[in-house]
Motif scaffolding. Structure first.
Motif, PDB file in Angstrom:
ATOM      1  N   HIS A   1       6.900  -6.660  -1.467  1.00  0.00           N
ATOM      2  CA  HIS A   1       6.000  -6.866  -2.611  1.00  0.00           C
ATOM      3  C   HIS A   1       5.163  -5.616  -2.866  1.00  0.00           C
ATOM      4  N   ARG A   2       4.694  -4.999  -1.778  1.00  0.00           N
ATOM      5  CA  ARG A   2       3.854  -3.805  -1.934  1.00  0.00           C
ATOM      6  C   ARG A   2       4.652  -2.628  -2.494  1.00  0.00           C
ATOM      7  N   LEU A   3       5.946  -2.586  -2.167  1.00  0.00           N
ATOM      8  CA  LEU A   3       6.786  -1.504  -2.688  1.00  0.00           C
ATOM      9  C   LEU A   3       6.920  -1.576  -4.203  1.00  0.00           C
ATOM     10  N   GLY A   4       6.888  -2.785  -4.715  1.00  0.00           N
ATOM     11  CA  GLY A   4       6.996  -2.975  -6.163  1.00  0.00           C
ATOM     12  C   GLY A   4       8.185  -3.829  -6.538  1.00  0.00           C
ATOM     13  N   LEU A   5       7.932  -4.794  -7.408  1.00  0.00           N
ATOM     14  CA  LEU A   5       8.989  -5.700  -7.849  1.00  0.00           C
ATOM     15  C   LEU A   5       9.049  -5.717  -9.375  1.00  0.00           C
ATOM     16  N   HIS A   6      10.261  -5.872  -9.877  1.00  0.00           N
ATOM     17  CA  HIS A   6      10.425  -6.053 -11.318  1.00  0.00           C
ATOM     18  C   HIS A   6      10.130  -7.517 -11.644  1.00  0.00           C
TER      19      HIS A   6
ATOM     20  N   LYS B   1      13.477   7.779  -1.553  1.00  0.00           N
ATOM     21  CA  LYS B   1      13.335   8.056  -3.005  1.00  0.00           C
ATOM     22  C   LYS B   1      13.343   9.552  -3.271  1.00  0.00           C
TER      23      LYS B   1
ATOM     24  N   LYS C   1       7.077   4.936   1.932  1.00  0.00           N
ATOM     25  CA  LYS C   1       6.085   4.136   2.678  1.00  0.00           C
ATOM     26  C   LYS C   1       6.763   3.504   3.896  1.00  0.00           C
TER      27      LYS C   1
ATOM     28  N   ILE D   1       8.628  -9.441   3.668  1.00  0.00           N
ATOM     29  CA  ILE D   1       8.561  -9.797   2.239  1.00  0.00           C
ATOM     30  C   ILE D   1       7.243  -9.294   1.628  1.00  0.00           C
ATOM     31  N   GLU D   2       6.175  -9.370   2.400  1.00  0.00           N
ATOM     32  CA  GLU D   2       4.899  -8.795   1.922  1.00  0.00           C
ATOM     33  C   GLU D   2       5.044  -7.290   1.685  1.00  0.00           C
TER      34      GLU D   2
END
Lengths: 183, 136
Positions: free
Chosen positions: B91-96, B136, B63, B87-88
């Motif tokens: 967040h959209r990429l994915g956080l643990h 990725k 992305k 930072i937004e």
């Protein structure tokens, strides 16, 4: 001759009395029968009303069961070409030592986002709970509950943000679809 | 025998080396990790680590995100200028998410940690903007 006439008269009078008594008895019987029939009618009406009520209850129970089954089906299975929205509200408080209201807002929002993420993770993946109570001499000495959530969350969107009296509330939403899990 | 015009082959080679060496300067790879801790619904600590990759990363860019750079070539500076947007994007990429809560005698303490594990990003520096995408 006279005695025979008197006897016949007496007999006729006695027969008349007997007829009168019979007729009075038959009227009472009629009244009783009418009362009984009225009672039976009332009972029948009551029974009909009860059957209607029972039918309604059965219909309600059936509808509830169908709704439950439908909700269970909807919850259990993520269907193809259909997505599920999961939303959660997170709350965050700004720290005491902030240099400006803007900083307080930003920090509170960050905390609220983390709380919303936690809430979504709880809904999607579940919570591990451990409890431990220590009882001594029939009295609770210590009660401990530990909860643990671990998940990975992607594509969570902020729907609404409110900030009032140092408390920030963030509503977040994720969309889960079948394709996210199909490999 | 050496010509009067100079050594054209050497010049060509030098140009090719200069061109090849300039290409990775405009498109480079960075390792980024992000972590923030919330204790008792108050932000406790936030860290963003950015480092240029010393080894080539594998994977394809996913992305893409554009940051306005004002001709800066320093990713840290660019990210600090657009910190909220970046930072937004993270967040959209994915956080643990890791949450621990302990309630002792009806008194509650909670710790929530959001982590972006160290991820390799491909970064393209352009005149006024920077394109960034995770590999990725």
């Amino acid at each position: 001759m006279r005695y025979s006439v008197l006897l016949s008269l007496l007999l006729s009078v006695s027969s008349l009395f007997a007829n009168g008594q019979n007729s009075s008895n038959s009227v009472e019987d009629l009244h009783r029968a009418k009362a009984e029939s009225a009672l039976i009618k009332d009972e029948l009406d009551n029974a009909r009303a009860q059957t209607i009520l029972i039918k309604d209850e059965i219909a309600q129970a059936r509808a509830e069961n169908q709704e439950k089954l439908a909700s269970i089906k909807a919850e259990e299975v993520l269907q193809k070409n259909k997505s599920t929205h999961i939303s959660a509200i997170g709350q965050g408080v700004s720290p005491l030592n902030t240099s400006s209201p803007a900083q307080a807002y930003a920090l509170a929002k960050r905390a609220a986002i983390a709380d919303a993420y936690r809430s979504i993770a709880e809904k999607v993946k579940g919570v591990r709970i451990e409890g431990q109570d220590t009882i001594k001499n029939m009295m609770v000495q210590k009660s401990t509950i530990r909860t643990h959530v671990q998940a990975m969350i992607k594509n969570a969107d902020i729907v609404e943000t409110t900030f009032k009296d140092g408390l920030c509330e963030v509503e977040m939403e994720i969309v889960i679809s079948y394709a996210d899990f199909a490999q | 025998m050496r010509s009067r015009d100079g050594n054209s082959n050497l010049l060509r080679r030098l140009c090719a080396v200069a061109l090849c060496s300039s290409l990775p300067l405009s498109a480079s790879e960075y390792l980024i990790s992000y972590k923030y801790i919330v204790e008792n619904i108050t932000l406790y600590n936030e860290t963003l680590f950015i480092s240029e990759a010393m080894k080539k990363c594998n994977g394809k860019p996913q992305k893409e995100f554009v940051l306005y750079s004002n001709e800066s070539r320093d990713l840290r500076e660019v990210i600090s200028q657009n910190s909220e947007e970046f930072i937004e994007y993270i967040h959209r990429l994915g956080l643990h998410v890791e949450h621990r809560e302990i309630t002792t005698n009806l008194q509650n303490r909670s710790t929530t940690t959001l982590i972006l594990k160290t991820t390799c990003f491909k970064v393209d520096f352009n005149d006024n903007f920077v394109k960034i995408a995770p590999l990725k």
